[in-house]
Structure formats: C-alpha cells, structure tokens
Motif scaffolding. Sequence first.
Motif, PDB file in Angstrom:
ATOM      1  N   PHE A   1      72.027 -80.234 -16.438  1.00 46.37           N
ATOM      2  CA  PHE A   1      73.032 -81.132 -17.003  1.00 46.37           C
ATOM      3  C   PHE A   1      74.629 -80.892 -16.802  1.00 46.37           C
ATOM      4  CE2 PHE A   1      70.067 -83.556 -20.075  1.00 46.37           C
ATOM      5  CZ  PHE A   1      69.561 -84.190 -19.182  1.00 46.37           C
ATOM      6  N   SER A   2      74.799 -79.417 -16.843  1.00 43.19           N
ATOM      7  CA  SER A   2      75.989 -78.821 -16.734  1.00 43.19           C
ATOM      8  C   SER A   2      76.392 -79.045 -15.203  1.00 43.19           C
ATOM      9  CB  SER A   2      75.787 -77.220 -16.941  1.00 43.19           C
ATOM     10  OG  SER A   2      75.031 -76.932 -16.100  1.00 43.19           O
ATOM     11  N   ALA A   3      75.747 -79.131 -14.343  1.00 36.97           N
ATOM     12  CA  ALA A   3      75.737 -79.495 -12.934  1.00 36.97           C
ATOM     13  C   ALA A   3      76.440 -80.986 -12.731  1.00 36.97           C
ATOM     14  CB  ALA A   3      74.745 -79.398 -11.946  1.00 36.97           C
ATOM     15  N   ILE A   4      75.765 -81.958 -13.760  1.00 38.44           N
ATOM     16  CA  ILE A   4      76.305 -83.159 -13.745  1.00 38.44           C
ATOM     17  C   ILE A   4      77.776 -83.376 -14.256  1.00 38.44           C
ATOM     18  CG2 ILE A   4      75.722 -85.503 -14.694  1.00 38.44           C
ATOM     19  CD1 ILE A   4      72.824 -84.898 -14.294  1.00 38.44           C
TER      20      ILE A   4
ATOM     21  N   ALA B   1      80.963 -85.897 -13.565  1.00 36.37           N
ATOM     22  CA  ALA B   1      81.244 -86.804 -14.630  1.00 36.37           C
ATOM     23  C   ALA B   1      81.400 -86.406 -16.167  1.00 36.37           C
ATOM     24  CB  ALA B   1      80.293 -88.120 -14.350  1.00 36.37           C
ATOM     25  N   ALA B   2      82.571 -86.778 -16.539  1.00 39.49           N
ATOM     26  CA  ALA B   2      82.870 -86.259 -17.859  1.00 39.49           C
ATOM     27  C   ALA B   2      81.849 -86.529 -18.905  1.00 39.49           C
ATOM     28  CB  ALA B   2      84.306 -86.727 -18.615  1.00 39.49           C
ATOM     29  N   PRO B   3      81.234 -85.873 -19.624  1.00 38.37           N
ATOM     30  CA  PRO B   3      80.397 -86.057 -20.772  1.00 38.37           C
ATOM     31  C   PRO B   3      80.667 -87.072 -21.583  1.00 38.37           C
ATOM     32  CG  PRO B   3      80.792 -83.755 -20.579  1.00 38.37           C
ATOM     33  CD  PRO B   3      81.734 -84.162 -19.746  1.00 38.37           C
TER      34      PRO B   3
ATOM     35  N   ASN C   1      78.195 -90.421 -16.477  1.00 45.46           N
ATOM     36  CA  ASN C   1      77.475 -89.260 -16.859  1.00 45.46           C
ATOM     37  C   ASN C   1      76.272 -89.597 -17.548  1.00 45.46           C
ATOM     38  OD1 ASN C   1      76.839 -86.855 -19.139  1.00 45.46           O
ATOM     39  ND2 ASN C   1      78.264 -85.923 -17.759  1.00 45.46           N
ATOM     40  N   GLU C   2      75.900 -90.487 -18.355  1.00 43.67           N
ATOM     41  CA  GLU C   2      74.670 -90.809 -18.986  1.00 43.67           C
ATOM     42  C   GLU C   2      74.013 -91.310 -17.878  1.00 43.67           C
ATOM     43  OE1 GLU C   2      73.886 -90.244 -21.952  1.00 43.67           O
ATOM     44  OE2 GLU C   2      75.765 -89.185 -22.353  1.00 43.67           O
TER      45      GLU C   2
ATOM     46  N   HIS D   1      79.317 -94.976  -9.283  1.00 38.54           N
ATOM     47  CA  HIS D   1      78.364 -95.508 -10.053  1.00 38.54           C
ATOM     48  C   HIS D   1      77.068 -95.085  -9.923  1.00 38.54           C
ATOM     49  CE1 HIS D   1      76.865 -99.227 -12.478  1.00 38.54           C
ATOM     50  NE2 HIS D   1      76.064 -99.130 -11.483  1.00 38.54           N
ATOM     51  N   ALA D   2      76.207 -95.069 -10.845  1.00 44.96           N
ATOM     52  CA  ALA D   2      74.833 -94.678 -10.799  1.00 44.96           C
ATOM     53  C   ALA D   2      73.910 -95.420 -11.769  1.00 44.96           C
ATOM     54  CB  ALA D   2      74.693 -93.377 -11.141  1.00 44.96           C
TER      55      ALA D   2
END
Length: 234
Positions: A72-75, A79-81, A86-87, A167-168
Amino acid sequence: MSSNDFITLFFLVAAVLIFFQLRSVLGRRTGNEKPPRDLYSPREAAPPEAAEAGKVVTLPRRDATADDEDRFSAIDAFAAPGTPLNESLRALNKADPSFSPKEFLNGARMAYEMVVMAYADGDRKTLKSLLSREVYDGFEAAIGEREARGEKVKSTFVGIDKAEITHAETKGSEAQITVRIVSQLISATYDKADALIEGDAENVAEVNDLWTFARDTRSRDPNWKLVATESEHE
C-alpha cells in the motif's frame, strides 16, 4: 560316510564359519547405531534442531500486516491515502497482489507509443495484440477507410510528458484503470496525390488522451488490454 554326506558336512561347516566371521565384523555395537526404521508406520515429527539443520530453502512466513503496508505504501505514492482513487487501487491490489502502479504506468507508456505508431502504420497485427475486440474493430475500420481513400499517415513519436492514473475500479474479477497521457507527436496525413490534408509534417503537437486498460485478475495472463480511448481537450 558316503560322498554325499561328506559334501553336506563340508557346506554346513563352511556356513558356520562364515556366520561367525560376519558377526565379528558386522555384529558389533558402537553405541552410535540408529534404531530400525519402520517404513510402514507414520513418520514421527523431527525435533526442531534436526528440522533446522536439514533445511535447504526457507519459505518466508507471510506477515499479512507488514506485507499489506509495503504494497500500500507504493500505492500511496501515486494517490493520496483516503481518496477514492487510493481506495480503488488498494482494492485492485487485494484482488491482484502482483499489481504495482509504477510497473503498470511503465507498461501503459510503452503500449501507448506502440498503439499510436501501429495505427499510423496500419499495423493490424500489433493492434490486435494490444486492444480489446471492440476497440480493435474501431481502429481496423478507420485504417480500412483510410486505405480505401488512398491516404497515408506519417508520424514521429517524440515522447510522453506525463502519464497518471485518474480512475480505477474492479468489477467482479475485471480491473479497469484509466490513464491520462500527455504526449508529443508529429503527425501528417496525405492523400493519394501526396498532398497534405491534415496535421503538420514539421511542428510537434501536444496530444491529450484518456485511455482505459483492463484485465481479468483471475487470469494468468499479466497483459492489460486497451478497452476505451478518449481525446481530452483542454
């Protein structure tokens, strides 16, 4: 005593002598013997020391919390947590632990250049390997119409200025990611008489696109397919 009795007695004496000789060599106990192993009984668990000594390859024990934090640190770098993006990327990563935003964007950049140049060159084979069926049909139709008019495109790909995930989402097992790509391109279209009818043969143009890629997270095929394209006008 008959000759047969003599032969029998000879072999009997020889057998006794051989038995005692083997016993003198093999029958001694040194105190280091292993207990006999019963091949048909369940194997007993080896003591911890023995298991440790015989270990050749150590399989790491998965620490779910630490592992998730690393992924998740790479994500979070993309994208801001706490943001919807990010979610969404975290949810995608849970469905496909091999997913890396950085590696994905590297692949998207390569795919973008390949698709743009393949379309200009009319390279249907390359396009077919990178596009979904629906997008390929649209590209192929445009190439066919261009060829029917006798037109040709000359393009020079200068480079990509920016590529970012906008977007994802994950629908069932299908993951989709939309990327905004800002590129520099020289492109000119000529008619069958070699007259310029569109674009510019010398000046570099900035192109802004929104491309959506998709893949089945359950598939062993790691490749993403381009499933939608849209030009972004600023």
